[in-house]
Design a protein around this motif. Structure first.
Motif, mmCIF file in Angstrom:
data_model
loop_
_atom_site.group_PDB
_atom_site.id
_atom_site.type_symbol
_atom_site.label_atom_id
_atom_site.label_comp_id
_atom_site.label_asym_id
_atom_site.label_seq_id
_atom_site.Cartn_x
_atom_site.Cartn_y
_atom_site.Cartn_z
ATOM 1 N N GLY A 179 6.369 10.640 11.203
ATOM 2 C CA GLY A 179 7.816 10.608 11.373
ATOM 3 C C GLY A 179 8.541 11.138 10.158
ATOM 4 N N LEU A 180 8.038 10.820 8.970
ATOM 5 C CA LEU A 180 8.650 11.310 7.745
ATOM 6 C C LEU A 180 8.556 12.826 7.647
ATOM 7 C CD1 LEU A 180 9.933 10.605 4.993
ATOM 8 C CD2 LEU A 180 7.623 10.507 4.051
ATOM 9 N N LEU A 181 7.422 13.392 8.073
ATOM 10 C CA LEU A 181 7.236 14.831 8.015
ATOM 11 C C LEU A 181 8.082 15.549 9.050
ATOM 12 C CD1 LEU A 181 3.366 14.997 7.508
ATOM 13 C CD2 LEU A 181 5.140 15.343 5.795
ATOM 14 N N ARG A 182 8.274 14.918 10.229
ATOM 15 C CA ARG A 182 9.032 15.569 11.293
ATOM 16 C C ARG A 182 10.535 15.461 11.095
ATOM 17 N NH1 ARG A 182 6.430 16.678 16.127
ATOM 18 N NH2 ARG A 182 8.355 16.281 17.238
ATOM 19 N N ASP A 183 10.970 14.442 10.374
ATOM 20 C CA ASP A 183 12.403 14.219 10.198
ATOM 21 C C ASP A 183 12.942 15.189 9.156
ATOM 22 O OD1 ASP A 183 14.975 13.303 9.791
ATOM 23 O OD2 ASP A 183 14.396 11.208 10.059
ATOM 24 N N ALA A 184 13.932 15.994 9.529
ATOM 25 C CA ALA A 184 14.493 16.983 8.606
ATOM 26 C C ALA A 184 15.158 16.323 7.410
ATOM 27 C CB ALA A 184 15.505 17.875 9.327
ATOM 28 N N ALA B 167 10.107 3.600 6.999
ATOM 29 C CA ALA B 167 10.000 2.932 5.708
ATOM 30 C C ALA B 167 8.671 3.269 5.047
ATOM 31 C CB ALA B 167 10.139 1.422 5.898
ATOM 32 N N GLN B 168 8.710 3.609 3.789
ATOM 33 C CA GLN B 168 7.513 3.898 3.023
ATOM 34 C C GLN B 168 7.120 2.657 2.217
ATOM 35 O OE1 GLN B 168 5.699 7.120 2.909
ATOM 36 N NE2 GLN B 168 6.791 6.886 4.839
ATOM 37 N N PRO B 169 5.814 2.503 1.937
ATOM 38 C CA PRO B 169 5.384 1.325 1.173
ATOM 39 C C PRO B 169 6.004 1.305 -0.209
ATOM 40 C CG PRO B 169 3.610 2.937 1.365
ATOM 41 C CD PRO B 169 4.696 3.389 2.292
ATOM 42 N N SER B 170 6.174 0.114 -0.743
ATOM 43 C CA SER B 170 6.820 -0.040 -2.046
ATOM 44 C C SER B 170 6.138 -1.176 -2.798
ATOM 45 C CB SER B 170 8.311 -0.331 -1.874
ATOM 46 O OG SER B 170 8.497 -1.550 -1.177
ATOM 47 N N LEU B 171 6.719 -1.530 -3.957
ATOM 48 C CA LEU B 171 6.141 -2.591 -4.782
ATOM 49 C C LEU B 171 6.151 -3.933 -4.066
ATOM 50 C CD1 LEU B 171 7.661 -1.740 -8.296
ATOM 51 C CD2 LEU B 171 5.406 -1.148 -7.395
ATOM 52 N N THR B 172 7.100 -4.145 -3.180
ATOM 53 C CA THR B 172 7.159 -5.429 -2.472
ATOM 54 C C THR B 172 5.969 -5.624 -1.536
ATOM 55 O OG1 THR B 172 8.523 -4.416 -0.744
ATOM 56 C CG2 THR B 172 9.674 -5.467 -2.578
ATOM 57 N N GLY B 173 5.274 -4.530 -1.210
ATOM 58 C CA GLY B 173 4.132 -4.646 -0.323
ATOM 59 C C GLY B 173 2.813 -4.862 -1.034
ATOM 60 N N LEU B 174 2.817 -4.927 -2.376
ATOM 61 C CA LEU B 174 1.563 -5.081 -3.104
ATOM 62 C C LEU B 174 0.893 -6.431 -2.834
ATOM 63 C CD1 LEU B 174 2.329 -3.477 -6.600
ATOM 64 C CD2 LEU B 174 1.011 -2.524 -4.700
ATOM 65 N N VAL C 43 3.894 -9.512 -13.923
ATOM 66 C CA VAL C 43 4.245 -9.769 -15.314
ATOM 67 C C VAL C 43 5.600 -9.117 -15.597
ATOM 68 C CG1 VAL C 43 3.582 -9.438 -17.721
ATOM 69 C CG2 VAL C 43 1.817 -9.815 -15.975
ATOM 70 N N GLY C 44 6.513 -9.886 -16.171
ATOM 71 C CA GLY C 44 7.818 -9.338 -16.525
ATOM 72 C C GLY C 44 8.861 -9.617 -15.452
ATOM 73 N N ASP C 45 10.094 -9.376 -15.820
ATOM 74 C CA ASP C 45 11.213 -9.582 -14.905
ATOM 75 C C ASP C 45 11.409 -8.331 -14.050
ATOM 76 O OD1 ASP C 45 11.680 -12.089 -16.018
ATOM 77 O OD2 ASP C 45 13.003 -11.263 -17.581
ATOM 78 N N ALA C 46 11.503 -8.550 -12.753
ATOM 79 C CA ALA C 46 11.639 -7.427 -11.828
ATOM 80 C C ALA C 46 12.982 -6.720 -12.016
ATOM 81 C CB ALA C 46 11.486 -7.913 -10.387
ATOM 82 N N PHE C 47 12.989 -5.408 -11.769
ATOM 83 C CA PHE C 47 14.218 -4.608 -11.790
ATOM 84 C C PHE C 47 14.087 -3.527 -10.722
ATOM 85 C CE2 PHE C 47 11.411 -3.255 -15.304
ATOM 86 C CZ PHE C 47 11.051 -1.989 -14.866
ATOM 87 N N PRO C 48 15.205 -2.915 -10.338
ATOM 88 C CA PRO C 48 15.147 -1.894 -9.277
ATOM 89 C C PRO C 48 14.267 -0.714 -9.676
ATOM 90 C CG PRO C 48 17.412 -2.584 -9.673
ATOM 91 C CD PRO C 48 16.598 -3.169 -10.773
ATOM 92 N N VAL C 49 13.491 -0.247 -8.726
ATOM 93 C CA VAL C 49 12.578 0.870 -8.931
ATOM 94 C C VAL C 49 12.852 1.921 -7.848
ATOM 95 C CG1 VAL C 49 10.154 1.594 -8.941
ATOM 96 C CG2 VAL C 49 10.816 -0.570 -10.000
ATOM 97 N N PRO C 50 12.935 3.205 -8.194
ATOM 98 C CA PRO C 50 13.145 4.238 -7.176
ATOM 99 C C PRO C 50 12.061 4.177 -6.100
ATOM 100 C CG PRO C 50 13.408 5.171 -9.362
ATOM 101 C CD PRO C 50 12.872 3.783 -9.550
ATOM 102 N N PRO C 51 12.410 4.442 -4.849
ATOM 103 C CA PRO C 51 11.424 4.375 -3.762
ATOM 104 C C PRO C 51 10.198 5.241 -4.003
ATOM 105 C CG PRO C 51 13.635 4.541 -2.861
ATOM 106 C CD PRO C 51 13.765 4.733 -4.331
ATOM 107 N N VAL C 52 10.386 6.446 -4.545
ATOM 108 C CA VAL C 52 9.249 7.326 -4.732
ATOM 109 C C VAL C 52 8.276 6.758 -5.767
ATOM 110 C CG1 VAL C 52 10.422 8.731 -6.489
ATOM 111 C CG2 VAL C 52 8.592 9.731 -5.138
ATOM 112 N N VAL C 53 8.815 6.076 -6.799
ATOM 113 C CA VAL C 53 7.939 5.445 -7.788
ATOM 114 C C VAL C 53 7.210 4.267 -7.171
ATOM 115 C CG1 VAL C 53 7.894 4.211 -9.998
ATOM 116 C CG2 VAL C 53 9.382 6.210 -9.700
#
Length: 420
Positions: free
Chosen positions: A275-280, A286-293, A312-322
């Motif tokens: 779906g990601l490849l077909r969508d212009a 939704a792509q996997p992220s840190l919340t899915g670890l 470890v450490g205090d969470a902060f916003p992370v770009p989806p691609v990262v």
């Protein structure tokens, strides 16, 4: 100003330009003959002192070389200069012809606009200028000045006419040279712009090809991470079910349930990827992220490998691609633990570092490597991990640990503007 070290060679004239020069030159010859005839009809000229035929000949010679003015520019300028001197010495009234004046101006202009050998041009031009002004001095010195009364101006008539003669010729010669030089530089600039446009097109095409290759590599990494992770789990569970099928049906059912769950997860992630490849717009799911670890570590534990997970450490916003890259790194590392290690326990660590500057994921195990596959092939998973890290400008550490086991550690920089 003259750019003596300029090694640019102007392209020779095209066939159309040469054809135009031939037509223009022929037209000037006709006009020059007509102008000589008109001059012969004036009372002041009469029959050119008995040199009428010679006057017509010099009228042709003064403009005929212009039929090849862009093909042989320096030669044409020299021939027109000699003709101009000859006209002045033999049939002076023809020099007053506007056609001859225009033709000579065109010869000087063409030389400076089209000459490919610039050093030869400068030498020839210097010879023409020195010769022309020496000829003017000779005429002024040797010709008797008409007896005219003094005017009321600031100087005598002789001085005034001398200054006017030299001034007109200076403007004439150097004006033609300056105009030709400007045309030459303009042509050079147009060629440079055309070359730059070609280079930009080539660079754009290369960038497009590189983008295609990068996209193929990204798809290959994602396919490998998704398929290898789930298929490896399915293989482990299938082997376990086969071993306990007869003596422990309950365990076999659990293994088969795990196989079903892994296959459904694989299909779901494949659908998201397609779906990601077909969508212009690139928003195919939704792509996997840190919340899915945490769930990823739990799913790996269900496959017979005990996986501990900690943050470890205090969470902060992370770009989806990262976040996706970190998730895929952990997924590939856990797949390698199950496929290539004897370890029964592993640890996944997520670290938030540097006050929001980077995130780090680490997968550790205490096992030893399994014997290599018989076909001797190596997988692409760790290569894909390194490629992901390289795209983000991060750091990775992949290899055996000094006290036994294996480590996969990846640090990815985080840009807070992109994360917000």
């Amino acid at each position: 100003m003259l750019a003596l070290d300029d090694d640019w060679l102007r392209p020779p004239p095209t066939r159309d330009q040469q054809r135009t020069d031939a037509l223009v030159g022929t037209g000037l010859v006709v006009l020059s003959l007509l102008m000589v005839e008109l001059l012969r009809s004036t009372p002041a000229v009469e029959d050119f002192g008995g040199r009428t035929a010679e006057a017509f000949g010099w009228g042709v010679a003064a403009v005929l070389p212009l039929v090849v003015r862009r093909r042989f520019p320096i030669t044409v300028m020299l021939l027109c200069s000699l003709a101009f001197y000859g006209v002045g010495e033999r049939v002076t009234p023809v020099n007053a012809s506007v056609v001859v004046q225009i033709g000579y101006f065109m010869s000087i202009y063409s030389a400076w606009a089209w000459a490919r050998n610039r050093r030869a041009l400068y030498v020839a031009s210097a010879a023409v200028i020195v010769g022309m002004f020496a000829w003017l001095v000779h005429i002024i010195v040797t010709s008797p000045f008409p007896d005219v009364p003094d005017a009321s101006g600031i100087t005598s008539p002789a001085v005034a006419l001398t200054l006017i003669t030299f001034g007109v010729n200076i403007v004439y010669f150097f004006g033609a040279m300056a105009w030709g030089l400007a045309a030459h530089r303009s042509a050079h600039q147009r060629e440079l712009l055309a070359q730059q446009a070609d280079e930009l097109r080539a660079e754009r095409d290369l960038s497009a090809q590189r983008a295609v290759v990068d996209e193929r590599l990204r798809i290959a990494r994602d396919l490998h991470d998704v398929v290898a992770h789930h298929v490896t789990g399915i293989g482990v569970q299938a082997a376990a079910a086969r071993h306990v099928l007869d003596r422990d049906p309950a365990a076999s059912r659990e293994a088969l349930a795990a196989i079903e769950s892994s296959s459904r997860s694989a299909v779901r992630e494949m659908h998201q990827m397609v779906g990601l490849l077909r969508d212009a717009d690139g928003d195919g799911g939704a792509q996997p992220s840190l919340t899915g670890l945490r769930d990823l570590a739990g799913a790996a534990s269900d496959d017979g490998l005990a996986v501990d997970y900690r943050v470890v450490g205090d969470a902060f916003p992370v770009p989806p691609v990262v976040g996706t890259s970190a998730y895929r790194t952990v997924q590939e590392a856990l797949t390698n633990v199950r496929r290539h290690s004897t370890a029964r326990r592993a640890e996944v660590v997520l670290r938030y570092l540097g006050g929001g500057d980077a995130v780090e994921v680490e997968v550790l195990d205490q096992g030893t490597p399994r014997p290599a596959a018989r076909d001797g092939r190596t997988g692409y998973g760790l290569t894909g991990v390194r490629e992901r890290v390289g795209l983000h400008g991060g750091e990775c550490e992949i290899g055996p640990r000094p006290d036994g086991g294996f480590r996969v550690r990846v640090r990815l920089p985080v840009e807070q503007e992109a994360a917000s």
